[in-house]
Scaffold this motif. Structure first.
Motif, mmCIF file in Angstrom:
data_model
loop_
_atom_site.group_PDB
_atom_site.id
_atom_site.type_symbol
_atom_site.label_atom_id
_atom_site.label_comp_id
_atom_site.label_asym_id
_atom_site.label_seq_id
_atom_site.Cartn_x
_atom_site.Cartn_y
_atom_site.Cartn_z
ATOM 1 N N VAL A 102 0.870 -1.186 0.000
ATOM 2 C CA VAL A 102 0.000 0.000 0.000
ATOM 3 C C VAL A 102 0.900 1.228 0.000
ATOM 4 O O VAL A 102 1.861 1.305 0.774
ATOM 5 N N ILE A 103 0.601 2.144 -0.906
ATOM 6 C CA ILE A 103 1.355 3.394 -0.978
ATOM 7 C C ILE A 103 0.459 4.500 -0.433
ATOM 8 O O ILE A 103 -0.667 4.686 -0.914
ATOM 9 N N ALA A 104 0.948 5.205 0.576
ATOM 10 C CA ALA A 104 0.207 6.368 1.089
ATOM 11 C C ALA A 104 0.670 7.579 0.307
ATOM 12 O O ALA A 104 1.837 7.967 0.398
ATOM 13 N N GLY A 105 -0.221 8.155 -0.496
ATOM 14 C CA GLY A 105 0.130 9.360 -1.242
ATOM 15 C C GLY A 105 0.343 9.084 -2.715
ATOM 16 O O GLY A 105 1.218 8.316 -3.104
ATOM 17 N N GLY A 106 -0.501 9.690 -3.535
ATOM 18 C CA GLY A 106 -0.392 9.533 -4.992
ATOM 19 C C GLY A 106 0.078 10.815 -5.638
ATOM 20 O O GLY A 106 -0.517 11.314 -6.584
ATOM 21 N N GLY A 107 1.165 11.394 -5.120
ATOM 22 C CA GLY A 107 1.864 12.481 -5.808
ATOM 23 C C GLY A 107 2.823 11.856 -6.814
ATOM 24 O O GLY A 107 2.721 10.661 -7.124
ATOM 25 N N PRO A 108 3.775 12.619 -7.323
ATOM 26 C CA PRO A 108 4.692 12.071 -8.330
ATOM 27 C C PRO A 108 5.451 10.834 -7.840
ATOM 28 O O PRO A 108 5.593 9.861 -8.585
ATOM 29 N N THR A 109 5.900 10.849 -6.589
ATOM 30 C CA THR A 109 6.686 9.711 -6.082
ATOM 31 C C THR A 109 5.809 8.468 -5.951
ATOM 32 O O THR A 109 6.182 7.380 -6.418
ATOM 33 N N ALA A 165 -9.033 14.086 -4.357
ATOM 34 C CA ALA A 165 -10.016 13.330 -5.140
ATOM 35 C C ALA A 165 -9.474 13.018 -6.526
ATOM 36 O O ALA A 165 -9.875 12.048 -7.166
ATOM 37 N N ASN A 166 -8.552 13.860 -7.033
ATOM 38 C CA ASN A 166 -7.920 13.625 -8.335
ATOM 39 C C ASN A 166 -6.540 14.288 -8.338
ATOM 40 O O ASN A 166 -6.087 14.769 -7.302
ATOM 41 N N GLN A 167 -5.879 14.322 -9.513
ATOM 42 C CA GLN A 167 -4.497 14.832 -9.534
ATOM 43 C C GLN A 167 -4.395 16.356 -9.576
ATOM 44 O O GLN A 167 -3.303 16.896 -9.620
ATOM 45 N N ASP A 168 -5.535 17.067 -9.594
ATOM 46 C CA ASP A 168 -5.445 18.521 -9.646
ATOM 47 C C ASP A 168 -4.698 19.032 -8.413
ATOM 48 O O ASP A 168 -4.897 18.539 -7.311
ATOM 49 N N LEU A 169 -3.840 20.024 -8.641
ATOM 50 C CA LEU A 169 -3.050 20.580 -7.539
ATOM 51 C C LEU A 169 -3.565 21.963 -7.200
ATOM 52 O O LEU A 169 -3.925 22.732 -8.087
ATOM 53 N N ALA A 170 -3.533 22.267 -5.912
ATOM 54 C CA ALA A 170 -3.986 23.598 -5.490
ATOM 55 C C ALA A 170 -2.982 24.666 -5.918
ATOM 56 O O ALA A 170 -3.317 25.823 -6.094
ATOM 57 N N LEU A 229 7.578 21.712 -17.732
ATOM 58 C CA LEU A 229 6.231 21.128 -17.688
ATOM 59 C C LEU A 229 5.755 21.210 -16.240
ATOM 60 O O LEU A 229 6.451 20.770 -15.328
ATOM 61 N N TRP A 230 4.567 21.793 -16.032
ATOM 62 C CA TRP A 230 4.085 21.960 -14.658
ATOM 63 C C TRP A 230 3.763 20.620 -14.009
ATOM 64 O O TRP A 230 3.339 19.685 -14.681
ATOM 65 N N GLN A 231 3.950 20.593 -12.701
ATOM 66 C CA GLN A 231 3.737 19.365 -11.921
ATOM 67 C C GLN A 231 2.341 18.772 -12.126
ATOM 68 O O GLN A 231 2.166 17.555 -12.165
ATOM 69 N N ASP A 232 1.379 19.681 -12.246
ATOM 70 C CA ASP A 232 0.011 19.258 -12.496
ATOM 71 C C ASP A 232 -0.070 18.316 -13.710
ATOM 72 O O ASP A 232 -0.687 17.246 -13.661
ATOM 73 N N ARG A 233 0.590 18.717 -14.801
ATOM 74 C CA ARG A 233 0.597 17.912 -16.026
ATOM 75 C C ARG A 233 1.376 16.610 -15.776
ATOM 76 O O ARG A 233 0.976 15.534 -16.201
ATOM 77 N N THR A 273 -6.064 33.822 -7.455
ATOM 78 C CA THR A 273 -6.649 32.507 -7.739
ATOM 79 C C THR A 273 -5.949 31.397 -6.961
ATOM 80 O O THR A 273 -6.530 30.352 -6.726
ATOM 81 N N TRP A 274 -4.702 31.594 -6.646
ATOM 82 C CA TRP A 274 -4.129 30.726 -5.620
ATOM 83 C C TRP A 274 -2.989 31.409 -4.904
ATOM 84 O O TRP A 274 -2.338 32.306 -5.427
ATOM 85 N N LEU A 275 -2.804 30.926 -3.681
ATOM 86 C CA LEU A 275 -1.826 31.547 -2.795
ATOM 87 C C LEU A 275 -1.284 30.448 -1.902
ATOM 88 O O LEU A 275 -2.041 29.695 -1.298
ATOM 89 N N SER A 276 0.016 30.361 -1.868
ATOM 90 C CA SER A 276 0.603 29.276 -1.098
ATOM 91 C C SER A 276 1.926 29.766 -0.488
ATOM 92 O O SER A 276 2.445 30.801 -0.884
ATOM 93 N N ARG A 277 2.427 28.994 0.441
ATOM 94 C CA ARG A 277 3.661 29.397 1.134
ATOM 95 C C ARG A 277 4.632 28.224 1.120
ATOM 96 O O ARG A 277 4.225 27.076 1.246
ATOM 97 N N PHE A 278 5.911 28.510 0.907
ATOM 98 C CA PHE A 278 6.924 27.473 1.112
ATOM 99 C C PHE A 278 8.136 28.106 1.785
ATOM 100 O O PHE A 278 8.248 29.333 1.837
ATOM 101 N N THR A 279 8.991 27.253 2.298
ATOM 102 C CA THR A 279 10.157 27.771 3.035
ATOM 103 C C THR A 279 11.424 27.072 2.543
ATOM 104 O O THR A 279 11.368 26.187 1.686
ATOM 105 N N ASP A 280 12.553 27.465 3.105
ATOM 106 C CA ASP A 280 13.800 26.776 2.760
ATOM 107 C C ASP A 280 14.193 25.773 3.845
ATOM 108 O O ASP A 280 15.367 25.410 3.956
ATOM 109 N N MET A 281 13.190 25.329 4.621
ATOM 110 C CA MET A 281 13.474 24.276 5.596
ATOM 111 C C MET A 281 14.156 23.103 4.895
ATOM 112 O O MET A 281 13.766 22.725 3.790
ATOM 113 N N ALA A 282 15.173 22.542 5.520
ATOM 114 C CA ALA A 282 15.887 21.408 4.922
ATOM 115 C C ALA A 282 15.954 20.290 5.952
ATOM 116 O O ALA A 282 16.594 20.454 7.003
ATOM 117 N N ARG A 283 15.262 19.232 5.689
ATOM 118 C CA ARG A 283 15.244 18.100 6.627
ATOM 119 C C ARG A 283 15.255 16.780 5.859
ATOM 120 O O ARG A 283 14.714 16.698 4.758
#
Ligand SMILES: Cc1cc2nc3c(=O)[nH]c(=O)nc-3n(C[C@H](O)[C@H](O)[C@H](O)COP(=O)(O)OP(=O)(O)OC[C@H]3O[C@@H](n4cnc5c(N)ncnc54)[C@H](O)[C@@H]3O)c2cc1C
Length: 488
Positions: free
Chosen positions: A7-14, A36-41, A97-101, A247-257
């Motif tokens: 069983v794989i938890a998570g159906g992202g690219p990996t 529910a599908n592969q669309d990304l926020a 190519l965007w991740q969504d595609r 239309t979308w707004l998100s946050r990311f950081t340079d955390m490295a773990r």
């Protein structure tokens, strides 16, 4: 309780790549995906590096991606572009190519391979015992698996519940990323701030903007708001450009773990669940897909009893150093992207170095994933490295090496005397092909290497054994990688 081997938890690219790899090896695998599908926020990754295109080519699906994206030179280090067009690979470029595609294409492939997906629900917990793992789902159902793989992203529940540490570095900077309309004409392009890069780019419609902005204060884990966006714009540009219609707004950081271990018993981690870092350099999705390609065939062989469980230890031994290196080089780039005068001087010095041919080749090979060498001991330079996609002549006509890997099966390529090298005790597992190849053997960075008489190639395209003119070491390599001999 429904049972699956994996069983794989998570159906992202990996998770999708891993599901495809396991399905090719005829493992009963299922994916549980929160969405529910592969669309990304949000749009996230913007493309693929050369080695990722190669591994997709090894499965016969590269064209699906190439036909939807834009082939271009994408590798770079701290904003210094690194051209790989002189590299000895069929794919001497990257792909925008965007991740969504990317996810939609992978999902379609996994669907063709008939992998069951449980969408719109989460893995909410698990308990492992000697023979398997009970996997709890958020809809109240449970699944039973022989192995559970956490491909559930940077905040991985699987990693946390498995008690695997995630040591590393807290963020030094947080970014907002958004798509919005602006009043008037903003300052398009890149503006270096004290802590790094800000960028305003026009979207395809020529009207809307894609914004990447450094926040005045580091924020982590909270949902960003329109006020945060206005505040960050004002802090960088002195105006919020009347930003509206976000239309979308998100946050990311340079955390490295990075996960201290990639496995706890019957639970494994891959992709962002195992390593997180800033997007600078565009590595995350790429190394996640490559984790999956390293793990898939090994897990398949352990599940079907071909190989002992110890084969799984080679997954962490090979992939943890790759993740650690990506964390290090990403942190170096984040530091080099700061806008103060001293960092600027350092970046210019680095840029001069990277324009020299040897450093350019080394860094370009690293950023495009073409230099990966798993430590399989001393020997021929090909050992542990990626097998080049040679144009071979075989009994059945011309064949590319990568075509011979499409089914994800190991391959003994005999380029010497036809019929040499008897591998009968592994014949049910390893393909054996006699072939001729007249051209030069060239590797990225290393250049020309001596032509071997035979090579044993793993399903992930890495060379596990190189003939020195005899079959010395072949049986050991076959046993190590593809299980003990079967007689009779
Ligand atoms: C702004 C930005 C730009 C980026 N640019 C690049 C780039 O150019 N190149 C690059 O290579 N990488 C880039 N990355 C990184 C890339 O997006 C990630 O590395 C990649 O998505 C990792 O894939 P993954 O499948 O491991 O994890 P994810 O994509 O995070 O997928 C995890 C999946 O698991 C699901 N999930 C989570 N928890 C559960 C659960 N408990 N049960 C079931 N499902 C669950 C999620 O819904 C999700 O679908 C970027 C990231 C950001 C934020």
């Amino acid at each position: 309780m429904k049972k699956h081997a994996v069983v794989i938890a998570g159906g992202g690219p990996t998770g999708l790549m891993l599901a495809g790899e396991l399905a090719l090896a005829r493992v009963d695998v299922a994916v549980v995906e929160r969405r529910a599908n592969q669309d990304l926020a949000s749009s996230r990754a913007g493309g693929l590096h050369s080695r990722t295109i190669e591994v997709l080519d090894q499965r016969g699906i590269a064209e699906r991606f190439l036909s939807q994206g834009k082939v271009m030179q994408v590798a770079g280090f701290a904003m210094v572009p690194l051209d790989i067009s002189d590299f000895p690979t069929r794919h001497n470029y990257g792909l925008a190519l965007w991740q969504d595609r990317i996810e939609h294409i992978l999902a379609a492939w996994v669907d063709e391979l008939a992998v069951p997906i449980y969408p719109g629900r989460e893995v909410s917990g698990f308990a492992q015992d000697d023979t398997g793992v009970d996997v709890e789902l958020s809809d109240g159902r449970s699944l039973r698996a022989t192995y559970l793989v956490g491909c559930d992203g940077g905040r991985s529940l699987i990693r946390k519940k498995a008690g695997i540490d995630f040591p590393g570095w807290d963020p030094s900077v947080s970014y907002l990323i958004a798509e919005a309309e602006m009043t008037g004409e903003p300052e398009w392009g890149i503006r270096l701030g004290e802590k790094g890069v800000n960028a305003l780019g026009k979207l395809e419609d020529g009207k809307r903007a894609r914004v990447v902005l450094i926040e005045p204060h580091v924020v982590q884990g909270e949902e960003p708001t329109l006020d945060n966006l206005r505040e960050a714009l004002s802090a960088v540009y002195g105006t919020d450009y009347g930003v509206h219609n976000v239309t979308w707004l998100s946050r990311f950081t340079d955390m490295a773990r990075q996960a201290a271990s990639y496995r706890a018993g019957r639970v494994l981690l891959a992709g962002d669940a195992a390593h997180v870092h800033a997007p600078t350099g565009g590595q995350g999705l790429n190394i996640g897909v490559q984790d999956a390609v390293n793990l898939g065939w090994k897990l398949a062989q352990v599940v079907d009893g071909t190989s002992p469980e110890s084969l799984l230890d080679t997954y962490e031994a090979e992939r943890h150093p790759i993740g650690a290196r990506v964390l290090k080089t990403t942190m170096a780039q984040t530091a080099l992207n700061r806008g103060d005068e001293r960092t600027k001087a350092l970046r210019e010095t680095m840029s001069e170095l990277l324009k020299m041919d040897e450093p350019r080749k080394r860094y370009a090979a690293m950023m495009s994933g073409l230099d990966v060498r798993y430590d399989l001991g001393a020997g021929h330079p090909l050992l542990g490295r990626r097998m080049p996609d040679l144009d071979l002549v075989t009994e059945s006509g011309p064949r590319r090496v990568f075509t011979l890997l499409h089914a994800g099966r190991p391959l003994l390529l005999n380029l010497g005397e036809p019929g040499a090298l008897d591998i009968a005790p592994w014949a049910n597992r390893v393909q054996r092909i006699d072939a001729r190849y007249a051209g030069a053997w060239e590797l990225p960075v290393l250049g020309a290497v001596a032509a071997p008489a035979a090579v044993l190639i793993r399903p992930d395209g890495h060379v596990a054994w190189v003939a020195d003119g005899t079959d010395h070491g072949l049986r050991d390599a076959l046993t190590t990688w593809f299980g003990p001999p079967h007689h009779g």
